[in-house]
Design a protein around this motif. Sequence first.
Motif, PDB file in Angstrom:
ATOM      1  N   THR A   1       0.839  -1.201   0.000  1.00  0.00           N
ATOM      2  CA  THR A   1       0.000   0.000   0.000  1.00  0.00           C
ATOM      3  C   THR A   1       0.876   1.254   0.000  1.00  0.00           C
ATOM      4  OG1 THR A   1      -0.193   0.200   2.417  1.00  0.00           O
ATOM      5  CG2 THR A   1      -1.775  -1.242   1.296  1.00  0.00           C
ATOM      6  N   GLY A   2       0.314   2.326  -0.519  1.00  0.00           N
ATOM      7  CA  GLY A   2       1.046   3.593  -0.573  1.00  0.00           C
ATOM      8  C   GLY A   2       2.288   3.514  -1.429  1.00  0.00           C
TER       9      GLY A   2
ATOM     10  N   ASN B   1      -0.452  -0.395  -4.647  1.00  0.00           N
ATOM     11  CA  ASN B   1      -1.648   0.389  -4.340  1.00  0.00           C
ATOM     12  C   ASN B   1      -1.318   1.860  -4.115  1.00  0.00           C
ATOM     13  OD1 ASN B   1      -2.641   1.508  -1.401  1.00  0.00           O
ATOM     14  ND2 ASN B   1      -4.341   1.139  -2.794  1.00  0.00           N
ATOM     15  N   ASP B   2      -2.239   2.704  -4.541  1.00  0.00           N
ATOM     16  CA  ASP B   2      -2.238   4.103  -4.161  1.00  0.00           C
ATOM     17  C   ASP B   2      -3.645   4.642  -4.389  1.00  0.00           C
ATOM     18  OD1 ASP B   2      -0.649   6.065  -2.950  1.00  0.00           O
ATOM     19  OD2 ASP B   2      -0.434   7.169  -4.817  1.00  0.00           O
TER      20      ASP B   2
ATOM     21  N   VAL C   1       3.890  -6.759 -12.295  1.00  0.00           N
ATOM     22  CA  VAL C   1       3.682  -5.616 -11.402  1.00  0.00           C
ATOM     23  C   VAL C   1       2.370  -4.955 -11.820  1.00  0.00           C
ATOM     24  CG1 VAL C   1       4.613  -3.447 -10.528  1.00  0.00           C
ATOM     25  CG2 VAL C   1       6.175  -5.303 -11.167  1.00  0.00           C
ATOM     26  N   VAL C   2       1.402  -4.903 -10.896  1.00  0.00           N
ATOM     27  CA  VAL C   2       0.043  -4.484 -11.250  1.00  0.00           C
ATOM     28  C   VAL C   2      -0.440  -3.342 -10.357  1.00  0.00           C
ATOM     29  CG1 VAL C   2      -2.338  -5.251 -11.567  1.00  0.00           C
ATOM     30  CG2 VAL C   2      -0.454  -6.884 -11.862  1.00  0.00           C
ATOM     31  N   PRO C   3      -0.767  -2.174 -10.930  1.00  0.00           N
ATOM     32  CA  PRO C   3      -1.365  -1.095 -10.129  1.00  0.00           C
ATOM     33  C   PRO C   3      -2.783  -1.482  -9.701  1.00  0.00           C
ATOM     34  CG  PRO C   3      -0.503  -0.267 -12.222  1.00  0.00           C
ATOM     35  CD  PRO C   3      -0.549  -1.753 -12.317  1.00  0.00           C
TER      36      PRO C   3
ATOM     37  N   ASN D   1       2.186   0.081   4.160  1.00  0.00           N
ATOM     38  CA  ASN D   1       3.082   1.235   4.111  1.00  0.00           C
ATOM     39  C   ASN D   1       2.336   2.570   4.090  1.00  0.00           C
ATOM     40  OD1 ASN D   1       5.653   2.780   3.281  1.00  0.00           O
ATOM     41  ND2 ASN D   1       4.265   3.150   1.555  1.00  0.00           N
ATOM     42  N   ALA D   2       1.148   2.618   3.515  1.00  0.00           N
ATOM     43  CA  ALA D   2       0.422   3.880   3.363  1.00  0.00           C
ATOM     44  C   ALA D   2       0.182   4.535   4.719  1.00  0.00           C
ATOM     45  CB  ALA D   2      -0.911   3.638   2.657  1.00  0.00           C
ATOM     46  N   ALA D   3       0.462   5.820   4.802  1.00  0.00           N
ATOM     47  CA  ALA D   3       0.282   6.561   6.054  1.00  0.00           C
ATOM     48  C   ALA D   3       0.302   8.048   5.759  1.00  0.00           C
ATOM     49  CB  ALA D   3       1.398   6.212   7.050  1.00  0.00           C
ATOM     50  N   ILE D   4      -0.170   8.818   6.722  1.00  0.00           N
ATOM     51  CA  ILE D   4      -0.059  10.270   6.634  1.00  0.00           C
ATOM     52  C   ILE D   4       0.673  10.772   7.877  1.00  0.00           C
ATOM     53  CG2 ILE D   4      -2.088  10.589   5.190  1.00  0.00           C
ATOM     54  CD1 ILE D   4      -3.626  11.417   7.706  1.00  0.00           C
TER      55      ILE D   4
END
Length: 251
Positions: free
Chosen positions: A12-13, A36-37, A58-60, A91-94
């Motif tokens: 993720t992210g 992912n995004d 590799v796949v979006p 991994n995605a975070a703010i």
Amino acid sequence: MKLLENKIALITGAGRGIGRVIAEQFAQDGATVYVNDLQIGDMEEWAADCSARNKVKVVPICFDITDSSAMKSALMTIYKTEGRIDCVVNNAAIIANQKLGMVTKDLLEKMYSVNVFSLIDMLQIASRLMTRTGGGCFVNIASITGVVGSPGQVAYSSSKGAVIAITKSAAKELSPQQIRVNAVAPGIIKTERFEELYEANGDKIDNRISRIALGRLGTPQDVANAVSFLASDRASYISGHILGVDGCASI
């Protein structure tokens, strides 16, 4: 055989920064990588190039990690396409820096929605799919601030402290299903975000850098190397561990 050969991974992210470098490393190590995004951006072009260079898939896959339904749909798409999910990198975070007295409820709710609540959602949904195929692993991205704290980062530090606690508890709960859960806790990493912060707070950051025992900033590649190891079978007896990637700054 490559470190992650034949593994099916979701990161993720992965649109930029550390997430993008982790995705690149996973591809180099032989994994099939779903990146992912929130928005497609340049992900299709980058994914095609990364796939060609590394001779892997590799796949979006774009979805909002705070949307449980969208997350479930994306995970089911991967599962139905590949037959399993071996690894999820959360991994995605703010991040937002606010001193005490300036931290608003809206900021806390937004930060916890992305950094904490979505992580629990991912663990719940993806672990069910991993259980069907004999196990898997999660690697969560925490932070040195969640270990030692940081002035002006109460909201962010507490959210990353929650990531650490979730990692340890989930590792114990999911072990019977042969699902490993670990976290990487980066220190100061030289990213685009770091460059922006340095322009505004160079003196304070120089002081923190001076306390790094190894004498240099970390790089996204340092983080990616640690994540790839924890996702691999070489770490098959490691779970519930918080791996500091901080140049010996947290002890």
